[in-house]
Write a protein that holds these residues in place. Structure first.
Motif, PDB file in Angstrom:
ATOM      1  N   CYS A   2       0.824  -1.217   0.000  1.00 18.30           N
ATOM      2  CA  CYS A   2       0.000   0.000   0.000  1.00 18.30           C
ATOM      3  C   CYS A   2       0.858   1.267   0.000  1.00 18.30           C
ATOM      4  O   CYS A   2       1.944   1.292   0.600  1.00 18.30           O
ATOM      5  CB  CYS A   2      -0.921   0.013   1.215  1.00 18.30           C
ATOM      6  SG  CYS A   2      -2.168  -1.304   1.187  1.00 18.30           S
ATOM      7  N   VAL A   3       0.364   2.313  -0.646  1.00 20.84           N
ATOM      8  CA  VAL A   3       1.069   3.591  -0.687  1.00 20.84           C
ATOM      9  C   VAL A   3       0.566   4.551   0.392  1.00 20.84           C
ATOM     10  O   VAL A   3       1.161   5.608   0.610  1.00 20.84           O
ATOM     11  CB  VAL A   3       0.942   4.256  -2.074  1.00 20.84           C
ATOM     12  CG1 VAL A   3       1.616   3.397  -3.136  1.00 20.84           C
ATOM     13  CG2 VAL A   3      -0.515   4.513  -2.446  1.00 20.84           C
ATOM     14  N   ARG A  33      -6.471  10.816  -4.465  1.00 25.32           N
ATOM     15  CA  ARG A  33      -5.346  11.321  -5.251  1.00 25.32           C
ATOM     16  C   ARG A  33      -4.173  10.356  -5.248  1.00 25.32           C
ATOM     17  O   ARG A  33      -3.269  10.471  -6.066  1.00 25.32           O
ATOM     18  CB  ARG A  33      -4.912  12.685  -4.707  1.00 25.32           C
ATOM     19  CG  ARG A  33      -6.004  13.745  -4.769  1.00 25.32           C
ATOM     20  CD  ARG A  33      -5.512  15.087  -4.299  1.00 25.32           C
ATOM     21  NE  ARG A  33      -4.500  15.635  -5.183  1.00 25.32           N
ATOM     22  CZ  ARG A  33      -3.841  16.771  -4.974  1.00 25.32           C
ATOM     23  NH1 ARG A  33      -4.100  17.471  -3.874  1.00 25.32           N
ATOM     24  NH2 ARG A  33      -2.943  17.200  -5.823  1.00 25.32           N
ATOM     25  N   ARG A  34      -4.177   9.413  -4.312  1.00 23.26           N
ATOM     26  CA  ARG A  34      -3.066   8.459  -4.220  1.00 23.26           C
ATOM     27  C   ARG A  34      -3.364   7.144  -4.925  1.00 23.26           C
ATOM     28  O   ARG A  34      -2.450   6.381  -5.212  1.00 23.26           O
ATOM     29  CB  ARG A  34      -2.743   8.177  -2.751  1.00 23.26           C
ATOM     30  CG  ARG A  34      -2.419   9.431  -1.971  1.00 23.26           C
ATOM     31  CD  ARG A  34      -1.563   9.093  -0.787  1.00 23.26           C
ATOM     32  NE  ARG A  34      -1.372  10.292   0.028  1.00 23.26           N
ATOM     33  CZ  ARG A  34      -0.350  10.484   0.821  1.00 23.26           C
ATOM     34  NH1 ARG A  34       0.593   9.572   0.894  1.00 23.26           N
ATOM     35  NH2 ARG A  34      -0.256  11.578   1.542  1.00 23.26           N
ATOM     36  N   LEU A  35      -4.617   6.874  -5.170  1.00 22.89           N
ATOM     37  CA  LEU A  35      -4.987   5.577  -5.725  1.00 22.89           C
ATOM     38  C   LEU A  35      -4.327   5.264  -7.068  1.00 22.89           C
ATOM     39  O   LEU A  35      -4.067   4.092  -7.349  1.00 22.89           O
ATOM     40  CB  LEU A  35      -6.506   5.487  -5.853  1.00 22.89           C
ATOM     41  CG  LEU A  35      -7.271   5.390  -4.522  1.00 22.89           C
ATOM     42  CD1 LEU A  35      -8.772   5.401  -4.779  1.00 22.89           C
ATOM     43  CD2 LEU A  35      -6.873   4.152  -3.748  1.00 22.89           C
ATOM     44  N   PRO A  36      -4.054   6.262  -7.943  1.00 22.55           N
ATOM     45  CA  PRO A  36      -3.364   5.908  -9.183  1.00 22.55           C
ATOM     46  C   PRO A  36      -1.991   5.285  -8.960  1.00 22.55           C
ATOM     47  O   PRO A  36      -1.465   4.594  -9.842  1.00 22.55           O
ATOM     48  CB  PRO A  36      -3.240   7.258  -9.909  1.00 22.55           C
ATOM     49  CG  PRO A  36      -4.385   8.065  -9.387  1.00 22.55           C
ATOM     50  CD  PRO A  36      -4.493   7.674  -7.945  1.00 22.55           C
ATOM     51  N   GLU A  37      -1.400   5.496  -7.774  1.00 25.08           N
ATOM     52  CA  GLU A  37      -0.066   4.971  -7.494  1.00 25.08           C
ATOM     53  C   GLU A  37      -0.093   3.581  -6.879  1.00 25.08           C
ATOM     54  O   GLU A  37       0.910   2.873  -6.881  1.00 25.08           O
ATOM     55  CB  GLU A  37       0.671   5.921  -6.548  1.00 25.08           C
ATOM     56  CG  GLU A  37       0.844   7.323  -7.113  1.00 25.08           C
ATOM     57  CD  GLU A  37       1.399   8.277  -6.079  1.00 25.08           C
ATOM     58  OE1 GLU A  37       1.891   7.806  -5.037  1.00 25.08           O
ATOM     59  OE2 GLU A  37       1.334   9.496  -6.313  1.00 25.08           O
ATOM     60  N   GLY A  38      -1.227   3.165  -6.330  1.00 20.12           N
ATOM     61  CA  GLY A  38      -1.293   1.857  -5.691  1.00 20.12           C
ATOM     62  C   GLY A  38      -2.412   1.790  -4.671  1.00 20.12           C
ATOM     63  O   GLY A  38      -3.137   2.762  -4.446  1.00 20.12           O
ATOM     64  N   PRO A  39      -2.553   0.636  -4.006  1.00 23.01           N
ATOM     65  CA  PRO A  39      -3.640   0.470  -3.038  1.00 23.01           C
ATOM     66  C   PRO A  39      -3.481   1.370  -1.816  1.00 23.01           C
ATOM     67  O   PRO A  39      -2.371   1.714  -1.422  1.00 23.01           O
ATOM     68  CB  PRO A  39      -3.518  -1.017  -2.630  1.00 23.01           C
ATOM     69  CG  PRO A  39      -2.635  -1.648  -3.654  1.00 23.01           C
ATOM     70  CD  PRO A  39      -1.733  -0.577  -4.170  1.00 23.01           C
ATOM     71  N   VAL A  40      -4.609   1.735  -1.253  1.00 22.80           N
ATOM     72  CA  VAL A  40      -4.657   2.475   0.012  1.00 22.80           C
ATOM     73  C   VAL A  40      -5.450   1.631   1.002  1.00 22.80           C
ATOM     74  O   VAL A  40      -6.542   1.145   0.670  1.00 22.80           O
ATOM     75  CB  VAL A  40      -5.320   3.854  -0.157  1.00 22.80           C
ATOM     76  CG1 VAL A  40      -5.587   4.496   1.198  1.00 22.80           C
ATOM     77  CG2 VAL A  40      -4.445   4.764  -1.014  1.00 22.80           C
ATOM     78  N   ALA A  41      -4.905   1.441   2.198  1.00 23.63           N
ATOM     79  CA  ALA A  41      -5.568   0.622   3.217  1.00 23.63           C
ATOM     80  C   ALA A  41      -6.159   1.507   4.312  1.00 23.63           C
ATOM     81  O   ALA A  41      -5.541   2.488   4.729  1.00 23.63           O
ATOM     82  CB  ALA A  41      -4.583  -0.362   3.833  1.00 23.63           C
ATOM     83  N   ILE A  42      -7.354   1.151   4.754  1.00 29.06           N
ATOM     84  CA  ILE A  42      -7.974   1.778   5.922  1.00 29.06           C
ATOM     85  C   ILE A  42      -8.124   0.675   6.962  1.00 29.06           C
ATOM     86  O   ILE A  42      -8.777  -0.342   6.710  1.00 29.06           O
ATOM     87  CB  ILE A  42      -9.322   2.413   5.574  1.00 29.06           C
ATOM     88  CG1 ILE A  42      -9.155   3.361   4.378  1.00 29.06           C
ATOM     89  CG2 ILE A  42      -9.870   3.174   6.778  1.00 29.06           C
ATOM     90  CD1 ILE A  42     -10.458   3.847   3.795  1.00 29.06           C
ATOM     91  N   ASN A  80       4.267  15.537  -5.838  1.00 27.60           N
ATOM     92  CA  ASN A  80       5.545  15.033  -5.354  1.00 27.60           C
ATOM     93  C   ASN A  80       5.581  13.522  -5.260  1.00 27.60           C
ATOM     94  O   ASN A  80       6.495  12.952  -4.680  1.00 27.60           O
ATOM     95  CB  ASN A  80       5.877  15.639  -3.982  1.00 27.60           C
ATOM     96  CG  ASN A  80       4.822  15.322  -2.946  1.00 27.60           C
ATOM     97  OD1 ASN A  80       3.665  15.149  -3.289  1.00 27.60           O
ATOM     98  ND2 ASN A  80       5.218  15.253  -1.694  1.00 27.60           N
ATOM     99  N   GLY A  81       4.610  12.823  -5.813  1.00 26.49           N
ATOM    100  CA  GLY A  81       4.618  11.363  -5.845  1.00 26.49           C
ATOM    101  C   GLY A  81       5.554  10.861  -6.935  1.00 26.49           C
ATOM    102  O   GLY A  81       6.234  11.652  -7.591  1.00 26.49           O
ATOM    103  N   PRO A  82       5.618   9.565  -7.199  1.00 27.83           N
ATOM    104  CA  PRO A  82       4.849   8.537  -6.507  1.00 27.83           C
ATOM    105  C   PRO A  82       5.392   8.246  -5.109  1.00 27.83           C
ATOM    106  O   PRO A  82       6.568   8.470  -4.836  1.00 27.83           O
ATOM    107  CB  PRO A  82       5.009   7.313  -7.417  1.00 27.83           C
ATOM    108  CG  PRO A  82       6.329   7.508  -8.081  1.00 27.83           C
ATOM    109  CD  PRO A  82       6.455   8.993  -8.273  1.00 27.83           C
TER     110      PRO A  82
END
Length: 242
Positions: free
Chosen positions: A73-74, A103-112, A174-176
């Motif tokens: 996850c990113v 805004r972060r999802l294009p870079e990879g999974p996000v976990a909650i 400033n990603g990824p």
């Protein structure tokens, strides 16, 4: 993009809460469910309360540790009713969280990440997150059932997806961002460098925890993390040569 939002349930005690959380997810278009060391699973109660979301129960992943659930996850957001002694960046509104994670999802999974029914996430588990989430509620009785908390988060993610539209979203400038696995490698490298330099002489000072919180707030990109590891390599080489 909704399929990149991962709901992680840590050591859930009641199987019914797993099923109800799966139902809350599917209602809002989320499908990635990971269970960390649940007390009892699989279980008929989980399947029953999932209702039409039994496919999420059947397809979920079960892992032994939080690290195994979030390594790729990113961004990792820990839902917590209380702020900690080393505060991470905190979302105090679920809609604010949804806008940022989108805004972060294009870079990879996000976990909650959601903790145990009775006492939530431990400080150590919060330490594996990049952000906290605090869901505002009645200060006199701010108790949310696990599946209710999942429903609120899932709804905000779904609502934001409809407002913004997937095609319009771009990564932050400033990603990824590095994955949690890449960050863990950096923290291990940092520990070796600090230890060999004799810097870690007072364990009670929680130096590494403070540094980890510092880098979490700074949110280094993958390129910046590579530069930091290059600095550590140079310092280690200089120490050996000296």
């Amino acid at each position: 993009m909704l399929d990149r939002i991962r709901i992680v349930l840590v050591q859930t005690f009641h199987p019914g809460n797993i099923g109800a959380s799966a139902r809350a997810m599917k209602t809002m278009g989320l499908s990635d469910l990971v269970l960390v060391a649940p007390r009892q699973f699989p279980d008929e109660e989980a399947t029953r309360l999932a209702a039409g979301a039994a496919d999420l129960i059947e397809g979920c992943r079960v892992v032994d540790s939080l690290s195994a659930a979030i390594g790729d996850c990113v961004q990792v957001i820990g839902a917590s009713a209380r702020l900690r002694s080393l505060p991470l960046p905190c979302y105090h509104q679920p809609d604010q969280m949804a806008a940022e994670l989108w805004r972060r999802l294009p870079e990879g999974p996000v976990a909650i990440v959601f903790g145990r029914e009775r006492y939530g996430l431990t400080n150590e588990e919060i330490g594996h997150c990049t952000h906290q989430l605090n869901i505002p509620a009645n200060p006199d009785y701010g108790v949310l059932n696990l599946s209710q908390a999942v429903q609120i988060v899932a709804y905000e993610a779904f609502r934001h997806s409809r407002i913004q539209g997937e095609a319009q979203q771009m990564p932050k400038a400033n990603g990824p961002y590095p994955t949690m696995e890449q960050l863990d490698h950096f923290y291990a490298h940092l520990h070796r460098a600090l230890d060999s330099a004799g810097f870690l002489t007072q364990p009670h000072a929680r130096t590494e925890a403070h540094l980890r919180a510092l880098f979490t707030r700074a949110e280094p990109s993958r390129k910046e993390l590579s530069i930091l590891r290059g600095v550590l390599n140079a310092l280690e080489s200089s120490s050996r040569d000296g």
